[in-house]
Motif scaffolding. Structure first.
Motif, short mmCIF file in Angstrom:
data_model
loop_
_atom_site.label_atom_id
_atom_site.label_comp_id
_atom_site.label_asym_id
_atom_site.label_seq_id
_atom_site.Cartn_x
_atom_site.Cartn_y
_atom_site.Cartn_z
N ILE A 1 -24.22 -35.71 -3.94
CA ILE A 1 -25.35 -36.65 -3.98
C ILE A 1 -26.21 -36.48 -2.74
CG2 ILE A 1 -26.04 -39.08 -4.14
CD1 ILE A 1 -24.58 -37.98 -6.62
N ALA A 2 -25.57 -36.37 -1.57
CA ALA A 2 -26.30 -36.22 -0.31
C ALA A 2 -27.12 -34.93 -0.29
CB ALA A 2 -25.31 -36.25 0.86
N GLU A 3 -26.59 -33.91 -0.95
CA GLU A 3 -27.28 -32.61 -0.98
C GLU A 3 -28.47 -32.61 -1.93
OE1 GLU A 3 -24.22 -29.95 -2.14
OE2 GLU A 3 -23.13 -30.10 -0.25
N THR A 4 -28.29 -33.25 -3.08
CA THR A 4 -29.32 -33.16 -4.13
C THR A 4 -30.25 -34.36 -4.17
OG1 THR A 4 -27.82 -34.15 -5.75
CG2 THR A 4 -27.83 -31.76 -5.59
N GLY A 5 -29.79 -35.53 -3.72
CA GLY A 5 -30.61 -36.73 -3.79
C GLY A 5 -30.65 -37.33 -5.18
N ALA A 6 -31.54 -38.29 -5.37
CA ALA A 6 -31.68 -38.99 -6.65
C ALA A 6 -33.12 -38.82 -7.15
CB ALA A 6 -31.33 -40.46 -6.48
N PRO A 7 -33.38 -39.05 -8.45
CA PRO A 7 -32.43 -39.51 -9.48
C PRO A 7 -31.41 -38.43 -9.84
CG PRO A 7 -34.56 -39.02 -10.47
CD PRO A 7 -34.75 -38.90 -8.99
N ILE A 8 -30.26 -38.90 -10.30
CA ILE A 8 -29.16 -38.02 -10.66
C ILE A 8 -28.29 -38.73 -11.69
CG2 ILE A 8 -27.54 -38.80 -8.86
CD1 ILE A 8 -27.06 -35.67 -8.38
N VAL A 9 -27.50 -37.98 -12.45
CA VAL A 9 -26.73 -38.56 -13.55
C VAL A 9 -25.23 -38.42 -13.25
CG1 VAL A 9 -26.28 -38.51 -16.03
CG2 VAL A 9 -28.57 -37.97 -15.16
N ILE A 10 -24.51 -39.52 -13.41
CA ILE A 10 -23.06 -39.55 -13.20
C ILE A 10 -22.40 -39.86 -14.55
CG2 ILE A 10 -21.17 -40.45 -11.78
CD1 ILE A 10 -23.56 -39.44 -10.13
N LYS A 11 -21.46 -39.00 -14.97
CA LYS A 11 -20.81 -39.18 -16.27
C LYS A 11 -19.29 -39.20 -16.13
CE LYS A 11 -24.38 -36.77 -19.00
NZ LYS A 11 -24.62 -35.65 -19.93
N ALA A 12 -18.64 -40.18 -16.75
CA ALA A 12 -17.18 -40.14 -16.90
C ALA A 12 -16.84 -38.99 -17.83
CB ALA A 12 -16.67 -41.46 -17.46
N THR B 1 -31.42 -44.13 -7.57
CA THR B 1 -31.32 -44.07 -6.11
C THR B 1 -29.96 -43.50 -5.72
OG1 THR B 1 -30.35 -46.28 -5.87
CG2 THR B 1 -32.76 -46.15 -5.93
N GLU B 2 -29.86 -43.01 -4.48
CA GLU B 2 -28.58 -42.49 -4.00
C GLU B 2 -27.53 -43.59 -3.94
OE1 GLU B 2 -28.60 -39.90 -0.59
OE2 GLU B 2 -30.60 -39.13 -1.07
N GLU B 3 -27.99 -44.81 -3.61
CA GLU B 3 -27.05 -45.94 -3.54
C GLU B 3 -26.42 -46.22 -4.90
OE1 GLU B 3 -29.65 -45.93 -0.15
OE2 GLU B 3 -30.15 -45.97 -2.30
N GLU B 4 -27.23 -46.16 -5.95
CA GLU B 4 -26.71 -46.36 -7.31
C GLU B 4 -25.73 -45.27 -7.69
OE1 GLU B 4 -30.69 -48.50 -9.27
OE2 GLU B 4 -30.07 -46.50 -9.93
N ALA C 1 -21.78 -45.70 -8.59
CA ALA C 1 -21.23 -45.20 -9.86
C ALA C 1 -19.99 -44.34 -9.60
CB ALA C 1 -22.28 -44.40 -10.62
N ILE C 2 -20.04 -43.52 -8.56
CA ILE C 2 -18.89 -42.68 -8.21
C ILE C 2 -17.70 -43.55 -7.83
CG2 ILE C 2 -18.01 -41.06 -6.47
CD1 ILE C 2 -20.91 -39.84 -6.50
N ASP C 3 -17.95 -44.58 -7.01
CA ASP C 3 -16.86 -45.49 -6.61
C ASP C 3 -16.30 -46.24 -7.81
OD1 ASP C 3 -16.83 -44.83 -3.92
OD2 ASP C 3 -18.24 -46.41 -3.34
N ASP C 4 -17.20 -46.69 -8.69
CA ASP C 4 -16.74 -47.41 -9.89
C ASP C 4 -15.79 -46.55 -10.73
OD1 ASP C 4 -18.23 -49.61 -9.18
OD2 ASP C 4 -19.88 -49.18 -10.57
#
Length: 414
Positions: A133-144, A158-161, A165-168
């Protein structure tokens, strides 16, 4: 002929309506079904995940063809079990269903066979994922990675979102084992569309394309849902793009699955996005889409049973389509996709010859149909143009008395 449909939602109700057109049909059963299907199919009180009981029932009831709606029984191997018992079934094996059951497998598969999709990384460690995330920034997609009932995809603006999502998924296990591995992929921009096909090994017979709306509220705002409506065909989809998707995505996938030793039989669904560099795959499903099925099947001229039998026999079903449009709008419980109340009496709607109702989350209480899910009904309509079809649907919905218990988007196909 006796047919068994496995599932309980709107997709399965739409399948039942279409399967009933077969002139040789004696009985159509649905397991477990819902109360709104009772006039068109015999409900069998067997959960869709109880594969042993389903196989036993198929034997006992002399079922000539079983059609599976939802993804979970496919991932659990219902087709493999039915094949062991020589029970005819139109659905992929557990091995082929991995194309939907594991997003990391699907991404690796697409990379291997040069099928266009977003760049990605696969992670099991939260810190490593956050580095991406830090390398690419946002918007970005997180998938289970696994099946998460349509809720395992987070489009982080956003990077915060993205970090949340990763922590969740990886730390708090919001999706249990389905989220023990995640896919982090680039955000793609463009108009989305869905393309389904009847497939048997290397033979691919594409349907017309559809577009669904995932966000809960008008103007594509609010949280993601399982789908708040859909329409078909798509006026802004060119023939060139359609053919590219068929040849470079669906056909290459079918051939790739054979090379993988996982030959595919059933419905292959590609969720696609039209980027400035051409169509790319967002996701694969290994069954009919929902709510796209509800607007695609009403436009199919062919007998669906015959189509499936032809495909299984490696015969070209010669798909034909009505030169019309179809629009479907979901009536959802107030609060969906968050917390919502069940048990609300369904609104009355006077349907016309060109409109129809599909039951998704309904049951009977004291002989009265009530809500039993987030997405409760789909109101559909056919007409020459999309605006005419939408007008027919909204005329029914706008006249319905919802009493604050239900809501719907007012901009589907508009």
């Amino acid at each position: 002929m006796n047919i068994l449909v496995v599932g309980r939602g709107g997709r399965e109700h739409s399948m039942i309506k279409k399967l009933r057109e077969n002139p040789q049909l004696e009985k159509i059963y649905v397991a477990p079904g819902n109360a709104g299907m009772e006039e068109e199919a015999v409900s069998v009180p067997i959960d869709e995940m109880n594969i042993e009981e389903l196989a036993a029932f198929a034997k006992e009831a002399a079922i000539d063809l079983t059609v599976v709606g939802p993804e979970s029984p496919l991932d659990a191997g219902i087709t493999n079990r039915f094949q062991q018992e020589n029970l005819p079934i139109f659905a992929p094996t557990k091995e082929a269903a991995r194309l939907e059951g594991s997003k990391s497998y699907a991404k690796d598969f697409m990379k291997k066979y040069d099928i266009p999709t977003a760049s990605y990384g696969v992670f099991q460690d939260a810190q490593e994922a956050k580095k991406r995330i830090a390398e690419t920034g946002a918007p970005i997609v997180i998938k289970a990675d696994g099946l998460a009932s349509g809720k395992g995809v987070i489009v982080a603006m956003t990077e915060e979102e993205a970090v949340q999502a990763i922590d969740d998924m990886l730390v708090d296990k919001a999706f249990d084992q389905a989220g023990s591995t995640i896919v982090v992929e680039s955000y793609l921009e463009g108009a989305e569309f869905s393309l389904m096909a009847f497939v048997h090994e290397d033979k691919v017979y594409p349907m017309i394309a559809a577009r669904d709306h995932k966000r809960a509220f008008d103007h594509d705002e609010g949280p993601n849902t399982g789908g708040m409506g859909a329409f078909a065909p798509i006026p802004d989809l060119t023939e060139e793009t359609y053919q590219f998707a068929v040849e470079q995505i669906l056909q290459k996938t079918a051939i790739g699955m054979i090379k993988e030793g996982r030959p595919f039989t059933g419905i292959l669904y590609a969720g696609l996005i039209m980027t400035k560099n051409g169509p790319k795959v967002i996701e694969f499903n290994t069954r009919f889409g929902d709510p796209e099925t509800q607007v695609v099947l009403p436009l199919l001229k062919n007998d669906l049973v015959q189509v499936m039998q032809d495909v299984l026999a490696k015969k070209n079903p010669n798909l034909e389509w009505y030169q019309e449009t179809c629009v479907g709008v979901v009536l959802a419980s107030e609060g969906y996709p968050g917390t919502y109340r069940k048990g609300s009496i369904l609104p009355k709607m006077d349907m016309t010859a060109d409109t129809f109702i599909i039951h998704a989350g309904t049951k009977k209480t004291d002989g009265v149909l009530v809500s039993d899910g987030g997405r409760v009904l789909l109101a559909g309509g056919r007409a020459e143009t999309l605006s005419q079809a939408a007008d027919k649907v909204y005329q029914q919905l706008d006249n319905a008395e919802l009493h604050g218990n239900f809501f719907y988007r007012s901009d589907i196909a508009r």
